[in-house]
Design a protein around this motif. Structure first.
Motif, PDB file in Angstrom:
ATOM      1  N   GLU A 259       0.806  -1.219   0.000  1.00 31.98           N
ATOM      2  CA  GLU A 259       0.000   0.000   0.000  1.00 31.98           C
ATOM      3  C   GLU A 259       0.843   1.275   0.000  1.00 31.98           C
TER       4      GLU A 259
ATOM      5  N   ASN B 140      -4.987  -3.467   1.200  1.00 31.17           N
ATOM      6  CA  ASN B 140      -5.159  -4.512   0.181  1.00 31.17           C
ATOM      7  C   ASN B 140      -5.990  -5.669   0.729  1.00 31.17           C
TER       8      ASN B 140
ATOM      9  N   ARG C  21      -8.472  -2.017  -1.466  1.00 34.44           N
ATOM     10  CA  ARG C  21      -8.038  -2.355  -2.820  1.00 34.44           C
ATOM     11  C   ARG C  21      -8.296  -3.834  -3.056  1.00 34.44           C
TER      12      ARG C  21
END
Length: 344
Positions: free
Chosen positions: A164, A269, A201
């Protein structure tokens, strides 16, 4: 019991999340426009599955079907609002009528290739629509949200797995640029107005009720019909496929995280952490379906990234996230769903 507003709650991820929240005893307000990106009947089936509604649905025409669906599934715990996230008046009306603890913003136009064909529409829906959500939240004092971003923001990063903290200033598709824009808007509203935020994400989500235009669903359908499947490039592109059950677990954990803290802005993520190639994915489909794929070999498409590969250390640390379903096991579950009539 909390009340959550989910945008895109009739979609693939949204319907699974709605079901999970309802099972936990929460109330769900689903705002979905039932886009014409694919057959609206798939989304109706998603809503019926999410709410556990067993009613037989005889399809007629879209507007009448959506009115009937809204009435059919409405209960003390679930409300379906057919509305566009760009429609500020509709959003304001909904939020004025409800006491919403948090928003989970999943609605967006998806697709790397499609975004290159309709860039202005993608900007209007994904960026302007997100801004309308944030402004409505600010107006109505809703201070917590989880927003879906995408692994596509990493572009063709040369450093894998993707962390990230890596720079994401070189998106290679309009879709990726819109998702990066949403992350920036999220930070701005966190900074200016104190809206606590988790940006997730997502890495190539698959599983039961996957959209029919996505690769696994499309490939299974075409292979079952003995038709060629579109095979872009040399088959060596890699994707970090993430099973829908793991995505929902991570999203619920992110929701709990943002609700339990103040002053929060995090990008996290959610991936499966085991990338496989397009070629290997097709081989596994052949094995599970007992069929040989006919490949329609096509050039690599502009905007497609070479690989996605999630570093999930941050999700593990902050959320306790740990993906449990392997790609092969998830593929078997998807195929069982597909062959079982696609209704569960």
């Amino acid at each position: 019991m909390a009340t959550y507003l989910i945008t895109g709650g009739a979609g693939f991820i949204g319907s699974h999340l709605s079901y999970a929240l309802l099972q936990q005893g929460h109330r769900v307000i689903n705002v979905d426009v039932f886009t014409d990106l694919y057959d609206y009947r798939a989304k109706i089936r998603n809503v019926l599955a999410a709410t556990g509604c067993k009613s037989v649905f005889d399809f007629r025409y879209k507007e009448a079907d959506l009115r009937r669906l809204s009435e059919l599934v409405r209960s003390a715990d679930y409300r379906l609002e057919v509305a566009d996230i760009r429609d500020r008046e509709a959003l304001a009306r909904i939020c004025a009528q409800e006491r919403i603890e948090a928003v989970v913003h999943l609605a967006a136009l998806p697709g790397v290739r499609a975004s290159g064909l309709q860039p202005l529409l993608f900007q209007e829906v994904n960026v302007d629509g997100t801004l309308q959500i944030l402004e409505t939240m600010r107006d109505h004092g809703i201070g917590k949200w989880v927003c879906a971003s995408s692994s596509s923001v990493y572009g063709n990063s040369s450093k894998a797995p993707f962390n990230e903290s890596a720079p994401v200033d070189a998106p290679i598709s309009v879709y990726a640029a819109t998702k990066k824009s949403c992350e920036l808007l999220g930070y701005t509203y966190h900074h200016l107005y104190g809206i606590d935020t988790v940006m997730l994400r997502f890495f190539t989500v698959f599983g039961e009720r996957q959209r029919p235009d996505l690769a696994i669903h499309k490939f299974v359908r075409l292979m079952e019909q003995d038709e060629p499947i579109p095979f872009f490039g040399d088959g060596e592109t890699m994707r970090d496929y993430t099973y829908i059950g793991d995505i929902i677990d991570g999203t619920l954990r992110a929701l709990n995280y943002v609700e339990g803290r103040s002053g929060v802005y995090e990008i996290i993520n959610l991936g499966g952490s085991a990338p496989i190639t397009l070629r290997r994915m097709v081989e596994l489909l052949e094995e599970k379906l007992g069929r040989k794929a006919v490949l329609d070999r096509l050039p690599k498409q502009p905007g497609d990234v070479e690989r996605t590969d999630a570093d999930i250390a941050k999700a593990e640390k902050l959320l306790g996230y740990a993906p449990k379903t392997s790609f092969e096991s998830g593929l078997e579950r998807f195929i069982a769903w597909y062959k079982g009539g696609q209704v569960q």
